[in-house]
Design a protein around this motif. Sequence first.
Motif, PDB file in Angstrom:
ATOM      1  N   UNK A  93       0.823  -1.213   0.000  1.00  0.00           N
ATOM      2  CA  UNK A  93       0.000   0.000   0.000  1.00  0.00           C
ATOM      3  C   UNK A  93       0.854   1.258   0.000  1.00  0.00           C
ATOM      4  N   UNK A  94       2.051   1.178   0.527  1.00  0.00           N
ATOM      5  CA  UNK A  94       2.946   2.342   0.389  1.00  0.00           C
ATOM      6  C   UNK A  94       3.204   2.609  -1.091  1.00  0.00           C
ATOM      7  N   UNK A  95       3.355   1.539  -1.859  1.00  0.00           N
ATOM      8  CA  UNK A  95       3.556   1.719  -3.301  1.00  0.00           C
ATOM      9  C   UNK A  95       2.316   2.335  -3.948  1.00  0.00           C
ATOM     10  N   UNK A  96       1.133   1.879  -3.548  1.00  0.00           N
ATOM     11  CA  UNK A  96      -0.108   2.471  -4.074  1.00  0.00           C
ATOM     12  C   UNK A  96      -0.191   3.954  -3.725  1.00  0.00           C
ATOM     13  N   UNK A  97       0.152   4.275  -2.486  1.00  0.00           N
ATOM     14  CA  UNK A  97       0.087   5.671  -2.045  1.00  0.00           C
ATOM     15  C   UNK A  97       1.115   6.516  -2.777  1.00  0.00           C
ATOM     16  N   UNK A  98       2.276   5.959  -3.016  1.00  0.00           N
ATOM     17  CA  UNK A  98       3.319   6.690  -3.746  1.00  0.00           C
ATOM     18  C   UNK A  98       2.822   7.089  -5.132  1.00  0.00           C
ATOM     19  N   UNK A 121      11.398   5.130   1.171  1.00  0.00           N
ATOM     20  CA  UNK A 121      12.577   5.767   0.575  1.00  0.00           C
ATOM     21  C   UNK A 121      13.015   5.047  -0.705  1.00  0.00           C
ATOM     22  N   UNK A 122      13.607   5.835  -1.591  1.00  0.00           N
ATOM     23  CA  UNK A 122      14.164   5.274  -2.838  1.00  0.00           C
ATOM     24  C   UNK A 122      13.099   4.505  -3.622  1.00  0.00           C
ATOM     25  N   UNK A 123      11.909   5.067  -3.662  1.00  0.00           N
ATOM     26  CA  UNK A 123      10.777   4.364  -4.279  1.00  0.00           C
ATOM     27  C   UNK A 123      10.957   4.207  -5.784  1.00  0.00           C
ATOM     28  N   UNK A 124      10.414   3.146  -6.303  1.00  0.00           N
ATOM     29  CA  UNK A 124      10.205   2.977  -7.744  1.00  0.00           C
ATOM     30  C   UNK A 124       8.897   3.673  -8.083  1.00  0.00           C
ATOM     31  N   UNK A 125       8.891   4.421  -9.195  1.00  0.00           N
ATOM     32  CA  UNK A 125       7.662   5.134  -9.535  1.00  0.00           C
ATOM     33  C   UNK A 125       7.567   5.411 -11.017  1.00  0.00           C
TER      34      UNK A 125
END
Length: 135
Positions: A93-98, A121-125
């Motif tokens: 869900x952090x990825x969804x929120x990002x 941190x250091x997210x893929x987006x």
Amino acid sequence: MSDSFDWPALTAQAVAVSRRAYAPYSRYPVGAAATADDGRVVVGCNVENAAYGVVLCAECGVVSSLHATGGGRLTHVVCVNGAGEVIMPCGRCRQLLWENGGAELEVMTAAGVRRMDEVLPDAFGPEDLESFDGR
Ligand code: THU
């Protein structure tokens, strides 16, 4: 950080929607509430399934509601459990929120307000896809 933001009001909406959770397997209701950049509030609760792995987290509902009610970007988000305690969004869900709020999205945590780029941190987006021209 927006010191004036009404976190108690947003948290109250998360608590309210947690009561609509469908969590017969884990017995762990979750409610999530977020504001969009036009000021509207979107909420979601977890929805479980007899096939345990296909559970929809509360944040999935938030993101679906964001798009279903007009789109935009998330600016503030809080998740609570069935006791009304603030919980962290799970990794997925952090990825969804990002994707829907980016680095500046403010997340209420048990330790206070943190930015999305602190909790992922250091997210893929999306930029990672745009920077690759081999497709
Ligand atoms: N859950 C959420 O809804 N959001 C999270 O970020 C953490 C976990 C739900 C999934 C499942 O229905 C229950 O909490 C127990 O894991």
